[in-house]
Design an enzyme around this catalytic site. Structure first.
Site, PDB file in Angstrom:
ATOM      1  N   ASP A  11      29.924 -23.067  -4.829  1.00 22.93           N
ATOM      2  CA  ASP A  11      28.250 -22.240  -4.700  1.00 22.93           C
ATOM      3  C   ASP A  11      28.592 -20.907  -3.607  1.00 22.93           C
ATOM      4  OD1 ASP A  11      26.233 -22.372  -5.251  1.00 22.93           O
ATOM      5  OD2 ASP A  11      26.040 -24.540  -5.560  1.00 22.93           O
TER       6      ASP A  11
HETATM    7  C1  BGC Z   1      22.702 -22.720  -6.445  1.00 21.08           C
HETATM    8  C2  BGC Z   1      23.819 -22.495  -7.745  1.00 21.08           C
HETATM    9  C3  BGC Z   1      23.366 -21.196  -8.498  1.00 21.08           C
HETATM   10  C4  BGC Z   1      23.694 -20.126  -7.287  1.00 21.08           C
HETATM   11  C5  BGC Z   1      23.733 -18.990  -7.370  1.00 21.08           C
HETATM   12  C6  BGC Z   1      23.190 -22.242  -5.353  1.00 21.08           C
HETATM   13  O1  BGC Z   1      22.109 -22.507  -4.615  1.00 21.08           O
HETATM   14  O2  BGC Z   1      23.449 -23.910  -6.625  1.00 21.08           O
HETATM   15  O3  BGC Z   1      23.494 -23.211  -8.377  1.00 21.08           O
HETATM   16  O4  BGC Z   1      24.230 -20.699  -9.334  1.00 21.08           O
HETATM   17  O5  BGC Z   1      22.979 -20.366  -5.747  1.00 21.08           O
HETATM   18  O6  BGC Z   1      21.655 -18.256  -7.222  1.00 21.08           O
END
Ligand code: BGC
Length: 732
Positions: free
Chosen positions: A257
C-alpha cells in the site's frame, strides 16, 4: 548517408528479439528479457517512480505500469509527487456504485458487468493496474472504508470479487485486490497490530483473497498498512510468501500500500515485489521534500545490498520476473486493448447495479390509504406533493472518501431525478446540513441559528406534503465513511435522527433513504413506514433511487452486513477497547469466528436488520425443500413461487449449521445463494450444490489443517439469515 548514420549509432534494422516476439509465450519472453537486464534495471522494476507509476525497462522498450484507484471508477490524474489532482480536463470517469452496493446485489453477474465496464474505462485511460476490488471483511460499522468492501460474509465477498476481477482483466488491465490482509479498521491503520486466531484468519479474513487468486486469477495484490502478528502486512513473510505465493500459487505481483513499507530487510525478503507510495525515509532522515523515488527501500539500498552480496540475486530475479509478468500481461501484451469510455453504456450499467443493490429495509402502510408507502406509484395521485429533504439529496457523493474519490463525468442527484419524474410537485429543503469546519465562535452561533430555521421550515413544509422523502445517512466527509478515519459514533450525524422523528410527528408518510456504506443507529426506524438502504450509487444515483421509489424497479438487494440495534451488540464492540480500536496499537479479534450474523445468531442477539435481509414489492413462497446426499456433493433443492402481483427477483440463501460440533461453531454459515426473477404466480425449483469437503469444513488449529466433521448438519433455506423458510437435516 542516412544508412551510414543509422549503423554508426547501432540502430540497424533488427529482427525481433525473443522478449519482443508476441508469438512466443510469456515465460520465454520474460527469460529472455531478464537475461538482457542489468542489476540496476531489475532493481528499478521493484519500486515506484511516481505516485501512480512504476518502472518498466526503458532501454529495452518495455513499458512501465500506470496505476489508478479504484475500486469504484478510474480516479482523476494525480500529481507526480504529491497527493493533489493534476488538474487535467480529460480525466473524468463513470462513477460506479460502491462495492457494498455491488455486494448487496448478491449477483455475481452484476460483478462481472461492473468489472468489464470499469476495466474498459481503465484501459481507455491507459492504466495497466486498477487498484481494486477491496475485500476486507466488515467487522465493525465504524470502519471508515467499509463502503469500499463487500460486507461481512466470506462466501459473499469471494463470490463477488472473482467475477469483478475477471471482468477488469479481460481488458488487459490488472485488478489489484486489496488490502491483504485484516485491514478492518482505519484507526491507527499504519501501525495497528492485529492479533487474530489462525482459525478466524482462515475461515473469515482470507477466503475472498484466496478466491481472487484461484477463481479470479488476479494479477496483483496490495498489501495492507496494518501489521499481522507483529509484522507489517505489506512485507509479511507469512502472508505473502507462505500463504499467498506458496500455498495459493499466486504468480502475480505484490505491491505495498502507499507508504506502507517500513523496513529494508523485510521488504527485500518477505515477498513484496513493488514498493509503492514511499514518500520519505524517516530512518535516514529524508523528509518528503527531499525524497526521490530511488531512495525507496527497494531502490538504492536494495541495489547496494545486492552488489555487496548481502542479498542473493535470486531475490531480485524473482521480483523482476513477477513485475515483468505483470507488464507482459497488461501494457506489453500482444493484444492491444484500448477499452472505451462509453459513458452512456456505462451509465446504464451503473443504474442497473445501483437499482439491483438498493435494499428495501422496511415498507409498511403510511397514512390512511391502507397501502404500503412504497412504491409511490401504488397510491400517489397527480396532485400529490412530494417534499425532498436532506443534504444527501443534492450532494455529490462521488467526491471525497479518500483514495476512492472520483471526478464523475456526471452525477444525477435524487432531487434531480425526482423533479424529472414528478415535475413541479416536488418541493425541496435541506432540512439539515453538516456544520463547516473552522468557524469562529460567532460564525458557529450564526450557523446554528440558520440550521434551526431550516429545521423549522422543514417541519412546516412537511405538514403540507403528501409524502416526505428524507435523503440522509453519511457523506464521505472525514469520519463519515472516509479513508483514514473511522466514525466516532454509531449514530446518524448532524442531528438527522432528531429531524426524522420531528418530521414523522407531522407527517406519517416519510420514506427514509440512507446513503452510507455502513450500518447506522436507527432508533427512529419505528417512526418511519419505509426505509431504503441506498449506499453510494455513483453517476446514476438519482435515477437508480427513482427507479425503486416509483416502482419501475422492484427492489431486490439484500444486506451484505447486519445492522445491530446498538453498537455494543456488534461482536467487535463486545470485548472492550482491546477488541476495537485496540490498546497501545494492538487489537485482538476476541470475537474470533463470530463476526456479523454468525455472532447475532449464535448469541441469540437479534439485529435490527439481519444479514441477507431485503424486502420486495412482491412476496415469495418457499416449499418442497429436498436434499440428496448420494454422490460427492449434496444437492439441495427448493421451490420458490412469486405469490404477489408484480414480477421480482428473490435471493435464495442456503445456510448450514453443524449440530453438536466438537468445536465452537457459528449456528449457521452461508454456503450458497442464487438470485432469479419470477413473474407473478411463476415458480421455479432451484438446486444448490453443497460440497461437504469444502463447504462444511472448519480450520483445526491444532492440526493446522481443514477438517470436516462427520455427523448431523442442518440446512436452513431462507430469504435472509433469520427469515428461514425451510429446514432440512443431513448426515455425513
Ligand atoms: C489506500 C489504497 C489506495 C492507495 C493509492 C492508500 O492510501 O489505502 O487503497 O489504493 O492509497 O491511492
Amino acid at each position: 548517408m542516412i544508412l551510414l548514420a543509422i549503423s554508426v549509432l547501432g540502430l540497424q534494422a533488427q529482427e525481433l528479439a525473443v522478449y519482443q516476439d508476441p508469438s512466443k509465450d510469456i515465460e520465454t519472453r520474460i527469460d529472455d528479457a531478464l537475461k538482457r537486464m542489468t542489476l540496476a534495471e531489475k532493481v528499478a522494476l521493484c519500486h515506484a517512480q511516481g505516485k501512480f507509476y512504476s518502472n518498466g525497462v526503458p532501454r529495452l522498450g518495455i513499458p512501465g505500469l500506470w496505476m489508478s484507484d479504484g475500486p469504484h471508477g478510474v480516479r482523476a490524474e494525480i500529481l507526480w509527487r504529491e497527493w493533489r489532482q493534476a488538474g487535467w480536463e480529460i480525466d473524468s470517469c463513470t462513477a460506479f456504485p460502491s462495492l457494498t452496493c455491488l455486494a448487496a446485489t448478491f449477483d455475481p453477474d452484476m460483478a462481472l458487468l461492473y468489472g468489464i465496464a470499469i476495466g474498459q474505462e481503465a484501459a481507455y485511460r491507459n492504466k495497466q493496474v486498477l487498484l481494486g476490488p477491496g475485500v476486507n471483511i466488515y467487522r465493525t460499522p465504524l470502519n471508515g472504508r467499509n463502503f469500499e468492501y463487500m460486507g461481512e460474509d466470506p462466501l459473499l465477498s469471494a463470490s463477488m470479487c472473482a467475477p469483478y476481477i475477471k471482468g477488469v482483466q479481460q481488458n488487459g488491465v490488472s485488478a489489484c485486490v486489496k488490502h491483504f490482509a485484516v485491514n478492518n479498521q482505519e484507526w491507527d491503520r499504519m501501525s495497528v497490530d492485529v492479533e487474530v486466531s489462525e482459525r478466524a484468519l482462515r475461515e473469515l479474513y482470507l477466503p475472498a483473497f484466496e478466491a481472487a487468486v484461484k477463481q479470479g486469477g488476479v494479477w496483483s495484490v496490495m498489501g495492507a498498512y496494518n501489521k499481522l502478528r507483529g509484522t507489517h502486512c505489506s512485507h509479511n513473510d507469512y502472508l505473502l510468501n507462505k500463504i499467498l505465493k506458496q500455498e495459493w500459487g499466486f504468480d502475480g505481483v505484490v505491491m505495498s500500500d502507499w507508504d506502507a513499507t517500513h523496513n529494508f530487510r523485510e521488504a527485500a525478503f518477505n515477498g513484496l515485489d513493488i514498493e509503492m507510495g514511499t514518500s520519505q525515509r524517516p530512518d535516514k532522515g529524508i523528509k518528503w521534500d527531499k525524497f526521490t523515488f530511488n531512495e525507496s527501500y527497494l531502490g538504492n539500498d536494495f541495489l547496494k545490498a545486492l552488489e555487496a552480496g548481502e542479498v542473493p540475486e535470486s531475490i531480485v530475479d524473482e521480483k523482476a520476473r513477477r513485475v515483468l509478468r505483470l507488464i507482459f500481461r497488461t501494457g506489453y501484451s500482444p493484444v492491444r486493448h484500448t477499452g472505451n469510455q462509453d459513458y452512456e453504456g456505462h451509465s446504464a450499467v451503473c443504474r442497473k447495479i445501483g437499482s439491483e443493490g438498493i435494499v428495501l429495509l422496511k415498507n409498511s402502510v403510511g397514512s390512511d390509504n391502507g397501502k404500503p408507502l412504497l412504491p409511490l406509484s401504488g397510491w400517489i395521485k397527480p396532485e400529490s406533493t412530494i417534499l425532498v429533504v436532506g443534504d444527501n439529496a443534492t450532494r455529490r457523493l462521488t467526491e471525497n472518501g479518500g483514495s476512492s474519490e472520483l471526478k464523475a463525468q456526471h452525477e444525477t442527484s435524487v432531487l434531480e431525478a425526482l423533479q424529472k419524474e414528478y415535475g413541479e410537485r416536488v418541493m425541496n429543503v435541506d432540512g439539515y446540513s453538516p456544520m463547516p469546519e473552522r468557524l469562529s465562535d460567532q460564525q458557529r452561533e450564526e450557523w446554528k441559528a440558520n440550521d434551526e430555521a431550516k429545521r423549522l421550515q422543514t417541519i412546516l413544509l412537511a405538514r403540507t406534503a403528501d409524502v416526505v422523502i428524507f435523503v440522509g445517512g453519511l457523506n464521505k466527509d472525514g469520519g463519515q465513511d472516509c479513508e483514514d478515519s473511522d466514525r466516532s459514533s454509531y449514530e446518524l450525524p448532524y442531528r438527522q435522527a432528531e429531524l426524522i422523528k420531528e418530521i414523522s410527528e407531522v407527517n406519517p408518510n416519510i420514506v427514509c433513504i440512507l446513503m452510507s456504506g455502513n450500518a447506522v443507529e436507527m432508533n427512529w426506524a419505528d417512526r418511519t413506514p419505509a426505509i431504503l438502504q441506498a449506499w453510494y450509487l455513483g453517476s446514476e444515483t438519482g435515477n437508480a433511487v427513482a427507479d425503486v421509489l416509483t416502482g419501475r424497479m422492484n427492489p431486490c438487494g439484500k444486506m451484505p452486513f447486519s445492522v445491530p440495534f446498538k453498537l455494543e451488540d456488534c461482536a467487535a464492540h463486545s470485548f472492550g477497547k482491546i477488541a476495537y480500536p485496540g490498546i497501545d496499537k494492538k487489537v485482538e479479534y476476541k470475537e474470533d469466528i463470530l463476526v456479523g450474523y454468525r455472532w447475532h445468531d449464535t448469541r441469540n442477539l437479534p439485529a435490527r436488520y439481519p444479514f441477507g435481509h431485503g424486502l420486495s414489492y412482491t412476496t415469495f413462497k418457499y416449499s418442497d425443500a429436498k436434499i440428496n446426499t448420494t454422490g460427492n456433493k449434496w444437492a439441495v433443492s427448493v421451490k420458490v413461487q412469486n405469490t404477489g402481483k408484480v414480477g421480482g427477483k428473490e435471493v435464495v440463501q442456503v445456510y448450514v449449521g453443524k449440530d453438536g460440533s466438537a468445536v465452537p461453531r457459528a449456528k449457521k454459515e452461508l454456503k450458497a445463494f442464487a438470485k432469479f426473477f419470477l413473474k407473478p404466480g411463476e415458480s421455479k425449483v432451484w438446486t444448490f450444490n453443497i460440497d461437504p469437503a469444502t463447504d462444511l469444513r472448519y480450520f483445526d488449529e491444532a492440526a493446522n489443517a481443514w477438517k470436516t466433521e462427520p455427523g448431523k448438519y442442518t440446512i436452513y433455506i431462507g430469504s435472509s439469515s433469520t427469515d428461514i423458510r425451510q429446514t432440512l437435516t443431513a448426515k455425513l
